[in-house]
Write a protein that holds these residues in place. Structure first.
Motif, short mmCIF file in Angstrom:
data_model
loop_
_atom_site.label_atom_id
_atom_site.label_comp_id
_atom_site.label_asym_id
_atom_site.label_seq_id
_atom_site.Cartn_x
_atom_site.Cartn_y
_atom_site.Cartn_z
N LYS A 2 0.74 -1.11 -0.17
CA LYS A 2 0.36 -0.08 -0.11
C LYS A 2 0.86 0.99 -0.15
O LYS A 2 0.58 2.31 -1.16
CB LYS A 2 -0.69 0.31 1.25
CG LYS A 2 -1.58 1.04 1.31
CD LYS A 2 -1.82 1.87 2.93
CE LYS A 2 -2.06 3.10 2.40
NZ LYS A 2 -1.53 4.56 3.73
N ASN A 3 1.97 1.51 1.04
CA ASN A 3 3.54 2.05 0.61
C ASN A 3 3.52 2.72 -0.34
O ASN A 3 4.03 3.86 -0.80
CB ASN A 3 3.74 2.16 2.22
CG ASN A 3 3.27 2.68 3.68
OD1 ASN A 3 2.46 3.00 3.32
ND2 ASN A 3 3.51 1.58 4.66
N ARG A 140 -4.36 -1.58 -1.58
CA ARG A 140 -3.83 -0.28 -0.84
C ARG A 140 -4.92 -0.13 0.21
O ARG A 140 -4.58 0.82 1.05
CB ARG A 140 -4.56 0.92 -1.91
CG ARG A 140 -5.60 1.11 -1.91
CD ARG A 140 -5.34 2.52 -3.33
NE ARG A 140 -6.29 3.26 -3.38
CZ ARG A 140 -7.11 2.26 -4.09
NH1 ARG A 140 -6.63 1.82 -5.41
NH2 ARG A 140 -8.27 3.34 -5.10
N THR A 143 -3.70 -1.84 5.09
CA THR A 143 -2.89 -1.28 5.78
C THR A 143 -4.82 -0.51 6.58
O THR A 143 -3.93 -0.22 8.01
CB THR A 143 -1.84 -0.75 6.38
OG1 THR A 143 -2.20 -0.17 5.20
CG2 THR A 143 -1.15 -2.03 5.92
N LYS A 144 -5.69 -0.99 6.71
CA LYS A 144 -6.56 0.39 7.10
C LYS A 144 -7.80 0.00 7.27
O LYS A 144 -8.63 -1.07 6.19
CB LYS A 144 -6.65 1.82 5.70
CG LYS A 144 -5.63 2.65 5.48
CD LYS A 144 -5.56 3.64 6.38
CE LYS A 144 -4.33 4.02 6.02
NZ LYS A 144 -3.67 5.25 6.97
#
Length: 195
Positions: A2-3, A140, A143-144
């Motif tokens: 994602k980063n 993406r 991680t959220k």
């Protein structure tokens, strides 16, 4: 991952990011047609998946789509912005677009993704596999937690609409309404900040 996506997105202009979006959708269309060539008896198997049934489209497409938009807008209003930050990708895609461009992006994405995930994967491998893959592809969001739960619920919700109706137009309409309205919301929010 994602980063990495967020870093790449920040290096691209809005126009380049939009071009990448359309390129990825073109690749998904090719994959969809190729997979359906092998899994369907003929390309004619697509025809029964598209049914113009106005009542069905309204009850299982429009209303669920608007319900998801309303829930998302409420969550965005009351939760901290960091919970909805996908690395700035959606913001960069939609913030400087015209309404017509947002319409086109939402239209292309909804048609292409629903053809692959509901039209091919759901019909051939089932509801759970299609819905899970749809959510996982939105890497993406991994991680959220709020975005991840949202995309999983949305994926299973769209899959359920397809389960009940066996009508790809229903999920396309719902998906389009969600993407179009949320794209307009991002664009409108960006305009208010500039004013």
């Amino acid at each position: 991952m994602k980063n990495k996506q967020a870093e790449i997105a920040q290096m691209l202009t809005s126009r380049q990011l939009q071009q990448q979006l359309y390129l990825s959708q073109a690749m998904i269309v090719l994959v969809t047609l190729l997979i359906s060539f092998f899994l369907f008896d003929s390309f004619g198997d697509w025809v029964p998946l598209f049914k113009f049934a106005p009542k069905q489209l309204f009850w299982y497409g429009v209303l669920p789509g608007l319900s998801v938009v309303l829930i998302d807008l409420l969550l965005m209003r009351y939760l901290p912005e960091k919970y909805y930050d996908d690395g700035g990708i959606n913001k960069k895609i939609f913030q400087n677009q015209t309404i017509f461009s947002i319409f086109m992006i939402a239209f292309v994405v909804s048609v292409v993704e629903e053809m692959l995930f509901r039209g091919v994967i759901h019909t051939e491998f089932g509801y759970v596999i299609a819905s899970t893959l749809f959510a996982v592809v939105h890497v993406r969001y991994l991680t959220k937690p709020v975005l991840l739960v949202s995309v999983f619920l949305l994926s299973f919700y769209l899959g359920l609409m397809f389960e009940w109706t066996n009508n790809l137009l229903v999920t396309i309409v719902a998906h389009f309404i969600i993407d179009f309205c949320l794209g307009l919301s991002i664009q409108s929010h960006a305009e208010r900040r500039r004013s």
